[in-house]
Motif scaffolding. Structure first.
Motif, PDB file in Angstrom:
ATOM      1  N   ILE A 204       0.855  -1.189   0.000  1.00  0.00           N
ATOM      2  CA  ILE A 204       0.000   0.000   0.000  1.00  0.00           C
ATOM      3  C   ILE A 204       0.897   1.247   0.000  1.00  0.00           C
ATOM      4  O   ILE A 204       1.755   1.386   0.865  1.00  0.00           O
ATOM      5  CB  ILE A 204      -0.916   0.012   1.240  1.00  0.00           C
ATOM      6  N   PRO A 205       0.728   2.162  -0.959  1.00  0.00           N
ATOM      7  CA  PRO A 205       1.561   3.367  -0.947  1.00  0.00           C
ATOM      8  C   PRO A 205       1.230   4.270   0.256  1.00  0.00           C
ATOM      9  O   PRO A 205       0.084   4.282   0.719  1.00  0.00           O
ATOM     10  CB  PRO A 205       1.187   4.078  -2.255  1.00  0.00           C
ATOM     11  N   ALA A 206       2.241   4.979   0.740  1.00  0.00           N
ATOM     12  CA  ALA A 206       2.063   5.828   1.936  1.00  0.00           C
ATOM     13  C   ALA A 206       0.946   6.850   1.759  1.00  0.00           C
ATOM     14  O   ALA A 206       0.275   7.232   2.719  1.00  0.00           O
ATOM     15  CB  ALA A 206       3.383   6.534   2.248  1.00  0.00           C
ATOM     16  N   LYS A 207       0.709   7.275   0.507  1.00  0.00           N
ATOM     17  CA  LYS A 207      -0.293   8.333   0.286  1.00  0.00           C
ATOM     18  C   LYS A 207      -1.721   7.870   0.644  1.00  0.00           C
ATOM     19  O   LYS A 207      -2.629   8.697   0.776  1.00  0.00           O
ATOM     20  CB  LYS A 207      -0.234   8.851  -1.141  1.00  0.00           C
ATOM     21  N   PHE A 208      -1.901   6.563   0.809  1.00  0.00           N
ATOM     22  CA  PHE A 208      -3.227   6.091   1.220  1.00  0.00           C
ATOM     23  C   PHE A 208      -3.417   6.095   2.738  1.00  0.00           C
ATOM     24  O   PHE A 208      -4.519   5.829   3.218  1.00  0.00           O
ATOM     25  CB  PHE A 208      -3.513   4.698   0.645  1.00  0.00           C
ATOM     26  N   HIS A 209      -2.354   6.406   3.463  1.00  0.00           N
ATOM     27  CA  HIS A 209      -2.456   6.433   4.934  1.00  0.00           C
ATOM     28  C   HIS A 209      -3.602   7.344   5.422  1.00  0.00           C
ATOM     29  O   HIS A 209      -4.391   6.928   6.271  1.00  0.00           O
ATOM     30  CB  HIS A 209      -1.099   6.848   5.526  1.00  0.00           C
ATOM     31  N   PRO A 210      -3.724   8.573   4.857  1.00  0.00           N
ATOM     32  CA  PRO A 210      -4.833   9.439   5.324  1.00  0.00           C
ATOM     33  C   PRO A 210      -6.213   8.966   4.888  1.00  0.00           C
ATOM     34  O   PRO A 210      -7.224   9.485   5.365  1.00  0.00           O
ATOM     35  CB  PRO A 210      -4.513  10.807   4.711  1.00  0.00           C
ATOM     36  N   LEU A 211      -6.260   8.007   3.972  1.00  0.00           N
ATOM     37  CA  LEU A 211      -7.565   7.458   3.589  1.00  0.00           C
ATOM     38  C   LEU A 211      -7.901   6.245   4.462  1.00  0.00           C
ATOM     39  O   LEU A 211      -9.074   5.939   4.694  1.00  0.00           O
ATOM     40  CB  LEU A 211      -7.567   7.069   2.107  1.00  0.00           C
ATOM     41  N   ILE A 212      -6.870   5.592   4.962  1.00  0.00           N
ATOM     42  CA  ILE A 212      -7.080   4.455   5.870  1.00  0.00           C
ATOM     43  C   ILE A 212      -7.356   4.990   7.282  1.00  0.00           C
ATOM     44  O   ILE A 212      -8.399   4.733   7.876  1.00  0.00           O
ATOM     45  CB  ILE A 212      -5.855   3.511   5.829  1.00  0.00           C
ATOM     46  N   TYR A 277       3.408  13.109   0.428  1.00  0.00           N
ATOM     47  CA  TYR A 277       3.625  11.652   0.535  1.00  0.00           C
ATOM     48  C   TYR A 277       4.446  11.102  -0.628  1.00  0.00           C
ATOM     49  O   TYR A 277       5.245  10.190  -0.453  1.00  0.00           O
ATOM     50  CB  TYR A 277       2.290  10.903   0.614  1.00  0.00           C
ATOM     51  N   ASP A 278       4.238  11.655  -1.843  1.00  0.00           N
ATOM     52  CA  ASP A 278       4.952  11.107  -2.995  1.00  0.00           C
ATOM     53  C   ASP A 278       6.459  11.215  -2.800  1.00  0.00           C
ATOM     54  O   ASP A 278       7.201  10.307  -3.125  1.00  0.00           O
ATOM     55  CB  ASP A 278       4.536  11.832  -4.280  1.00  0.00           C
ATOM     56  N   GLN A 279       6.909  12.338  -2.218  1.00  0.00           N
ATOM     57  CA  GLN A 279       8.343  12.522  -2.018  1.00  0.00           C
ATOM     58  C   GLN A 279       8.852  11.835  -0.745  1.00  0.00           C
ATOM     59  O   GLN A 279       9.908  11.220  -0.743  1.00  0.00           O
ATOM     60  CB  GLN A 279       8.657  14.025  -1.956  1.00  0.00           C
ATOM     61  N   LEU A 280       8.092  11.929   0.338  1.00  0.00           N
ATOM     62  CA  LEU A 280       8.633  11.467   1.632  1.00  0.00           C
ATOM     63  C   LEU A 280       8.119  10.096   2.073  1.00  0.00           C
ATOM     64  O   LEU A 280       8.691   9.480   2.972  1.00  0.00           O
ATOM     65  CB  LEU A 280       8.357  12.528   2.709  1.00  0.00           C
ATOM     66  N   GLY A 281       7.066   9.622   1.449  1.00  0.00           N
ATOM     67  CA  GLY A 281       6.581   8.261   1.706  1.00  0.00           C
ATOM     68  C   GLY A 281       6.348   7.971   3.182  1.00  0.00           C
ATOM     69  O   GLY A 281       5.776   8.773   3.915  1.00  0.00           O
ATOM     70  N   MET A 282       6.839   6.801   3.614  1.00  0.00           N
ATOM     71  CA  MET A 282       6.608   6.337   4.992  1.00  0.00           C
ATOM     72  C   MET A 282       7.273   7.244   6.037  1.00  0.00           C
ATOM     73  O   MET A 282       6.942   7.177   7.211  1.00  0.00           O
ATOM     74  CB  MET A 282       7.126   4.906   5.181  1.00  0.00           C
ATOM     75  N   LEU A 283       8.237   8.072   5.601  1.00  0.00           N
ATOM     76  CA  LEU A 283       8.893   8.962   6.577  1.00  0.00           C
ATOM     77  C   LEU A 283       7.896   9.903   7.235  1.00  0.00           C
ATOM     78  O   LEU A 283       8.106  10.347   8.366  1.00  0.00           O
ATOM     79  CB  LEU A 283      10.011   9.789   5.904  1.00  0.00           C
ATOM     80  N   LYS A 323      11.182   2.622   9.861  1.00  0.00           N
ATOM     81  CA  LYS A 323      10.288   3.431   9.015  1.00  0.00           C
ATOM     82  C   LYS A 323      10.202   2.903   7.589  1.00  0.00           C
ATOM     83  O   LYS A 323       9.128   2.894   6.991  1.00  0.00           O
ATOM     84  CB  LYS A 323      10.797   4.883   8.954  1.00  0.00           C
ATOM     85  N   GLN A 324      11.363   2.518   7.051  1.00  0.00           N
ATOM     86  CA  GLN A 324      11.396   2.163   5.624  1.00  0.00           C
ATOM     87  C   GLN A 324      10.982   0.722   5.404  1.00  0.00           C
ATOM     88  O   GLN A 324      11.803  -0.137   5.063  1.00  0.00           O
ATOM     89  CB  GLN A 324      12.783   2.465   5.062  1.00  0.00           C
ATOM     90  N   SER A 330       5.732  -0.511   8.593  1.00  0.00           N
ATOM     91  CA  SER A 330       6.377   0.781   8.865  1.00  0.00           C
ATOM     92  C   SER A 330       5.776   1.420  10.116  1.00  0.00           C
ATOM     93  O   SER A 330       4.563   1.564  10.242  1.00  0.00           O
ATOM     94  CB  SER A 330       6.185   1.706   7.662  1.00  0.00           C
ATOM     95  N   MET A 331       6.638   1.808  11.067  1.00  0.00           N
ATOM     96  CA  MET A 331       6.163   2.419  12.319  1.00  0.00           C
ATOM     97  C   MET A 331       5.664   3.836  12.046  1.00  0.00           C
ATOM     98  O   MET A 331       6.259   4.560  11.251  1.00  0.00           O
ATOM     99  CB  MET A 331       7.323   2.506  13.306  1.00  0.00           C
ATOM    100  N   SER A 332       4.637   4.214  12.751  1.00  0.00           N
ATOM    101  CA  SER A 332       4.116   5.578  12.599  1.00  0.00           C
ATOM    102  C   SER A 332       4.810   6.512  13.580  1.00  0.00           C
ATOM    103  O   SER A 332       5.045   6.149  14.735  1.00  0.00           O
ATOM    104  CB  SER A 332       2.616   5.598  12.867  1.00  0.00           C
ATOM    105  N   GLY A 333       5.102   7.730  13.105  1.00  0.00           N
ATOM    106  CA  GLY A 333       5.761   8.724  13.959  1.00  0.00           C
ATOM    107  C   GLY A 333       7.101   9.115  13.379  1.00  0.00           C
ATOM    108  O   GLY A 333       7.695   8.366  12.583  1.00  0.00           O
TER     109      GLY A 333
END
Ligand SMILES: NC(=O)N[C@@H](CC(=O)O)C(=O)O
Length: 450
Positions: A204-212, A277-283, A323-324, A330-333
């Motif tokens: 799952i790409p990181a950009k979906f985190h705010p949708l999950i 999110y596209d640039q920084l991803g899970m970071l 994180k990566q 990937s841990m949140s924070g």
């Protein structure tokens, strides 16, 4: 006369209680002795504040310094050192350490560790996880600054918001201290996780985190918790707000001192949005998630119109390796405490917020909200927790100037126009142009709780 412990900051622009005033500040031992036009006839240690701005030390109302038990990510020494380099003189740490801080024994153990290694002043939330509510409501509230479930809600058996509204009701009806809640509805998150997993598997790409971890999940949790808090007239604080919709659940027509329901925004939710999110991803995977540009702007607006009372960091370091990872692993924070003031001062440079407002939200209000004794203001008789800043001193965040134990930041490569030059904690010059005085440790923050 021995003036060894006296420091005179000359000719500095003091930012305090809605005003900017050029004056001198005399510090004696721990406290601000005098503010005004002060001659240096007694040969105090002199600091030239000409052209610089003096802030009350920043009070960060929400950090995870990871001590004890998670010290491969950070500890009370490393992260407090990063804090003072960023102008933060006091912090309140969260209970999701190992052991989790669920009773007075572990709380006192954490106080002991801090007294041996924290360079900034400290206080701690007592953890409340749904299993210790009966104990928490019986405890003497003078022992802790507030109770919180932050970082503990992962534990299903002890989950407060998702599975046990009745437990929350019990806590709100009986707890005499501030209750600070991480507000996200687990059922909504779980349903979204399932749907996205079905579609994308682990990738799952990181950009979906705010949708999950969606805006809906935040709004529903905050709305329900506020209703219960109001019913019981509890003293309730919603941690790290992330959506525009939630800001309308809070009032701005009464002074902070009289509010029963308060909230805060964390710096990363003002700084980043879904476009990053596209640039920084899970970071930049945080909980609650960084949401849309519209949410970011809505949070900023609510900060300026006083629906939001505080700015915190939710400084939550993890190693780069942690994180990566793929989405679920990937841990949140992420770490933020070294740069929170710099970020807010960039907004000032862009004309989006005044210096007075930054001081209100990062210094005065945390002290008021948590009833801290003689902190958060530049006033005679108060602790000399002070931060001297050059508003015209550009620099760039890179690996070499990061102080976090985890050794990375989502802000690497970011240029700031302002720089913290000196930080005083309890009257001691602990940070001076890149150099640290590690002989002087911070103190436990005194507070009144009722
Ligand atoms: N904010 C985060 O994304 N993470 C926090 C826990 C939490 O507050 O959820 C952490 O301790 O890592």
């Amino acid at each position: 006369m021995n003036n060894e412990n006296k420091i005179l900051i000359k000719n500095t622009t003091i930012i305090n209680e809605g005003k900017l005033v050029v004056a001198d500040v005399l510090i004696a031992n721990e406290i601000i002795l005098q503010i005004g036009n002060i001659d240096n006839e007694s040969n105090y240690k002199l600091i030239d504040g000409t052209g610089k701005h003096l802030f009350p030390g920043i009070i960060d109302g929400q950090v995870h310094f990871r001590d004890p038990g998670l010290t491969h990510k950070g500890d009370l020494y490393t992260e407090s050192k990063a804090a003072i380099a960023g102008g933060v003189t006091s912090f309140i740490d969260m209970p999701n350490t190992i052991p989790t801080i669920l009773n007075v024994e572990s709380l006192n153990q954490k106080y002991k560790i801090a007294s041996q290694k924290s360079l900034a002043n400290y206080s701690f939330f007592l953890g409340v996880n749904g299993e210790n509510i009966d104990d928490v409501i019986k405890m003497d509230t003078r022992q802790f600054i507030g109770v919180s479930d932050d970082g503990l809600y992962f534990s299903k058996k002890g989950n407060l918001l998702a599975d046990s509204p009745e437990k929350m009701e019990k806590l709100f009806a009986n707890c005499q201290s501030i209750i600070a809640i991480h507000s996200e509805k687990e059922e909504v998150i779980e349903a979204n996780e399932k749907a996205y997993k079905k579609k994308y598997g682990e990738a799952i790409p990181a950009k979906f985190h705010p949708l999950i971890r969606s805006a809906e999940g935040c709004y529903e949790a905050s709305k329900r918790a506020i209703e219960i808090a109001k019913k019981h007239k509890a003293r309730f604080h919603v941690l790290h707000l992330t959506t525009e919709a939630e800001t309308h659940l809070f009032q701005n027509d009464i002074p902070l001192q009289e509010k029963k329901i308060t909230t805060e925004v964390s710096v990363h939710h003002l700084w980043f949005s879904d476009k990053d999110y596209d640039q920084l991803g899970m970071l930049i995977k945080w909980n609650p998630a960084i949401k849309t540009e519209k949410d970011r702007k809505g949070l900023f607006k609510a900060l300026l119109d006083d629906r939001i009372d505080l700015i915190t960091t939710d400084h939550a370091p993890h190693t780069l390796e942690e994180k990566q990872q793929t989405y679920f692993k990937s841990m949140s924070g992420a770490p933020m405490v070294q740069h929170s003031l710099n970020c807010m001062l960039e907004f000032y440079k862009q004309g989006l917020i005044s210096l007075e407002k930054i001081v209100e939200k990062m210094c005065h209000n945390p002290a008021i909200l948590y009833n801290m004794t003689k902190r958060g203001f530049i006033k005679e008789g108060y602790y000399a927790d002070l931060t001297l800043v050059d508003l015209h001193s550009p620099w760039t965040v890179n690996k070499e100037n990061l102080l976090y134990k985890c050794g990375w930041s989502p802000l690497e490569g970011t240029s700031f126009q302002t720089e913290v030059k000196q930080t005083f904690v309890n009257g001691n010059l602990v940070y001076d142009n890149g150099k640290f005085n590690e002989n002087k440790l911070g103190k436990p923050i005194e507070f009144t709780n009722n």
